[in-house]
Design a protein around this motif. Structure first.
Motif, PDB file in Angstrom:
ATOM      1  N   LYS A   1      -7.793  -0.767  -7.546  1.00 28.45           N
ATOM      2  CA  LYS A   1      -8.120  -0.291  -6.200  1.00 28.45           C
ATOM      3  C   LYS A   1      -9.431   0.469  -6.258  1.00 28.45           C
ATOM      4  O   LYS A   1      -9.598   1.375  -7.079  1.00 28.45           O
TER       5      LYS A   1
ATOM      6  N   HIS B   1       0.832  -1.225   0.000  1.00 23.77           N
ATOM      7  CA  HIS B   1       0.000   0.000   0.000  1.00 23.77           C
ATOM      8  C   HIS B   1       0.856   1.260   0.000  1.00 23.77           C
ATOM      9  O   HIS B   1       1.182   1.805   1.049  1.00 23.77           O
TER      10      HIS B   1
ATOM     11  N   ASP C   1       0.787   2.357   3.755  1.00 22.11           N
ATOM     12  CA  ASP C   1       0.019   3.567   3.454  1.00 22.11           C
ATOM     13  C   ASP C   1       0.934   4.792   3.386  1.00 22.11           C
ATOM     14  O   ASP C   1       0.498   5.909   3.606  1.00 22.11           O
TER      15      ASP C   1
ATOM     16  N   HIS D   1       1.201   5.190  -1.812  1.00 25.99           N
ATOM     17  CA  HIS D   1       0.631   6.234  -2.662  1.00 25.99           C
ATOM     18  C   HIS D   1       1.746   7.075  -3.244  1.00 25.99           C
ATOM     19  O   HIS D   1       2.707   7.406  -2.537  1.00 25.99           O
TER      20      HIS D   1
ATOM     21  N   HIS E   1      -6.740  -1.889   4.953  1.00 30.81           N
ATOM     22  CA  HIS E   1      -6.902  -1.425   6.348  1.00 30.81           C
ATOM     23  C   HIS E   1      -7.758  -2.349   7.230  1.00 30.81           C
ATOM     24  O   HIS E   1      -8.030  -2.019   8.382  1.00 30.81           O
TER      25      HIS E   1
HETATM   26 ZN   LIG Z   1      -4.060   4.557   1.361  1.00 33.56          ZN
END
Ligand SMILES: [Zn+2]
Length: 272
Positions: free
Chosen positions: A115, A6, A233, A8, A182
């Motif tokens: 996603k 994960h 994340d 970004h 998550h």
């Molecule tokens: Zn995320």
């Protein structure tokens, strides 16, 4: 092998001001050096230094809540970098022909997964509007990652984040691999754990959860050893390396920790 499921990417101008503010508050040092890291070579170097071998890189088409990091941007950023695994973002409500677009992104642009952001794009993940995308993903043989649990950004609606809504999808698309990003963060740990245990095709991705708390959220984690996927994340949280160390320090079987940190992801994504 370490796989971060994960990550970004994006430029400051892709995100709304409140998203930039969030990144800045969480990790001011990283934010100040953002441009040095947020380029293909910079990120590759950074992730290797953090101990990551492969990273799932997420596009994000969420204009209401966070911003737009387009599939094109992700494709161009990751092209030729073997450690980056690209997941496309398609909004099933605003995209004219979502499944045609998914087919194109996978077959022509090399995307390896999809996603979905139901809390950010505002729909139930078991709504019939999303079904053509699941159908297409299943026939393409790619996994679908779905945001579950809390979302803090302005305009997001948390009710769409209940992992239990994916029960329909898991049953109706038995050959589709579904990843709960998550793992129901905040409200639905029990539901996420139960679904991953019940359905062969459902996986728990634990990014955005402090690894130190994993056994508090999921006391029987060992029972889902083959279903848990590590993710950071990034750039929203603290250093990836610290998170990896925290997973390694958990009182779990060594084989379970290896599975969580990379082996489960490698199997799911077909990595060698
Ligand atoms: Zn995320």
């Amino acid at each position: 092998m370490i796989v971060d499921f994960h990550i970004h990417i994006g430029k400051k101008e892709h995100w709304h001001p409140w998203v930039n503010e969030h990144f800045k508050n969480l990790n001011p040092e990283l934010y100040d050096n953002f441009d040095d890291i947020m380029n293909p070579e910079g990120l590759e170097k950074y992730l290797k230094k953090q101990g990551v071998d492969f990273a799932v890189i997420l596009a994000e088409n969420s204009p209401i809540t966070t911003g737009v990091v387009s599939n094109e941007f992700v494709h161009d950023f990751c092209e030729g970098k073997g450690m980056f695994i690209t997941f496309a973002s398609i909004d099933p409500i605003t995209e004219d022909e979502p499944s045609t677009e998914l087919g194109r992104l996978v077959e022509e642009e090399g995307f390896k997964g999809l996603k979905l952001y139901p809390t950010y794009q505002q729909y139930n993940p078991n709504d019939e509007i999303v079904y053509p995308l699941y159908e297409e993903a299943q026939s393409l043989g790619i996994p679908v990652m779905v945001h579950t649990g809390s979302s803090i950004f302005k305009g997001s609606k948390v009710k769409f984040g209940n992992p239990l809504l994916l029960d329909d999808v898991a049953v109706d698309f038995p050959d589709l691999k579904i990843i709960m990003a998550h793992s129901g963060r905040g409200l639905w740990y029990k539901e996420a754990f139960f679904l991953a245990k019940l359905h062969e095709n459902v996986f728990m991705e634990v990014s955005g959860l402090p690894p130190k708390n994993l056994l508090r959220y999921f006391p029987d984690l060992e029972e889902n050893a083959d279903k848990v996927l590590f993710g950071s994340d990034w750039p929203g949280l603290r250093s990836i390396k610290d998170n990896i160390e925290d997973v390694k320090a958990l009182p779990l079987e060594n084989s379970t920790k290896e599975k969580i940190l990379g082996l489960n992801a490698a199997k799911l994504l077909g990595l060698k």
